[in-house]
Design an enzyme around this catalytic site. Structure first.
Site, short mmCIF file in Angstrom:
data_model
loop_
_atom_site.label_atom_id
_atom_site.label_comp_id
_atom_site.label_asym_id
_atom_site.label_seq_id
_atom_site.Cartn_x
_atom_site.Cartn_y
_atom_site.Cartn_z
N THR A 48 -5.52 -35.88 33.51
CA THR A 48 -6.64 -34.99 33.36
C THR A 48 -6.11 -33.42 32.78
OG1 THR A 48 -9.02 -33.97 33.86
CG2 THR A 48 -6.93 -34.35 35.91
N ARG A 49 -6.78 -32.72 32.06
CA ARG A 49 -6.98 -31.22 31.79
C ARG A 49 -7.24 -29.91 32.15
NH1 ARG A 49 -5.51 -34.25 27.52
NH2 ARG A 49 -3.15 -33.81 26.45
N ASN A 50 -8.26 -30.87 33.69
CA ASN A 50 -9.31 -30.55 34.44
C ASN A 50 -8.35 -29.74 35.25
OD1 ASN A 50 -10.70 -29.40 36.71
ND2 ASN A 50 -12.79 -30.38 35.16
N LYS A 108 -9.32 -28.21 37.86
CA LYS A 108 -10.15 -28.60 38.79
C LYS A 108 -9.85 -29.61 39.66
CE LYS A 108 -13.52 -24.47 37.36
NZ LYS A 108 -15.33 -24.34 37.38
N LYS A 109 -10.46 -30.68 38.80
CA LYS A 109 -9.91 -32.28 39.42
C LYS A 109 -8.50 -32.50 39.86
CE LYS A 109 -12.21 -35.02 36.39
NZ LYS A 109 -12.26 -35.31 35.53
N ASP A 115 -13.50 -41.17 36.05
CA ASP A 115 -14.29 -41.28 35.53
C ASP A 115 -15.32 -40.75 35.79
OD1 ASP A 115 -15.60 -41.02 32.62
OD2 ASP A 115 -16.18 -42.92 32.46
N GLY A 165 -19.77 -28.85 36.47
CA GLY A 165 -20.40 -29.80 35.92
C GLY A 165 -22.21 -29.79 36.60
N TYR A 166 -22.68 -30.87 37.04
CA TYR A 166 -23.73 -31.28 37.66
C TYR A 166 -24.31 -30.36 38.99
CZ TYR A 166 -24.33 -33.92 33.42
OH TYR A 166 -24.72 -33.91 31.68
#
Length: 199
Positions: free
Chosen positions: A8-10, A12-13, A73, A157-158
């Site tokens: 991932t490039r996120n 936060k993840k 995902d 996100g949500y």
């Protein structure tokens, strides 16, 4: 130290998985993200399920880097929208990763849905692929309901429109440790821990 790639490039993840590993006492793993390795061609996320998308990403990463690779995902499944946005969560409003537009579109699409039918679940499939051919895919779900307006600044996100079961706050109002404890990603990643410990 075993080097493991989180595909991932996120950022936060990446922080989230590091916190989970620390909280569960998993040591001897150095966790890197895609920013820490040479760029490689990534298969677009076009599969019909979270599991297939996660596995494709992890396979690409392991093949390109030779490192044990984890990919996830995830998205939100809204009961009143027949399980959508689902695998399309990140690009529901048309442009990939526009969190605000995605969230506003879901709120608009569910504006007339009564409170008792606002059920939703965050879903996360996580895959671990080891270059020797071992593959594991797990799934975590976090049930709750959609709120009528966004609230909270934690998460992404949500998160600001999802209230977990048994909570009065949205997941964006939970502190990171609380969220890790019960979130869909936390649940999925904890299911991978036995395999990570074997590395």
């Amino acid at each position: 130290m075993t080097r493991v790639l989180l595909a991932t490039r996120n950022a936060k993840k990446l922080r989230e998985l590091r916190r989970i590993l620390d909280a569960e006492g998993v040591s001897g793993i150095e966790l890197d993200g895609l920013a820490d390795v040479e760029e490689f061609d990534e298969t677009p996320e076009t599969a019909a399920t979270f599991e297939e998308n996660a596995l494709a990403k992890a396979r690409d990463a392991a093949a390109a880097t030779g490192l044990p690779s984890i990919a996830d995902d995830s998205g939100i499944s809204v009961d009143a929208l027949n399980g959508m946005p689902g695998v399309l969560s990140a690009r529901w409003a048309g442009r990939h990763g526009d969190d605000q537009a995605n969230l506003e579109l879901v709120l608009a699409q569910t504006a007339d849905v009564p409170d008792e039918r606002r059920g939703a679940a965050f879903v996360c499939a996580a895959a671990l692929v080891v270059p020797d051919g071992q593959e594991q895919v797990v799934r975590g779900e976090w049930r709750g309901e959609l709120t009528r307006k966004a609230s909270g600044t934690n998460g992404f996100g949500y998160d600001p429109i999802f209230r977990p079961e048994g909570e009065t706050r949205t997941s964006a109002e939970l502190d990171p440790a609380e969220k890790d404890e019960s979130s869909h990603r936390g649940r999925a990643l904890r299911l991978l821990l036995p395999y990570l410990r074997e590395l």
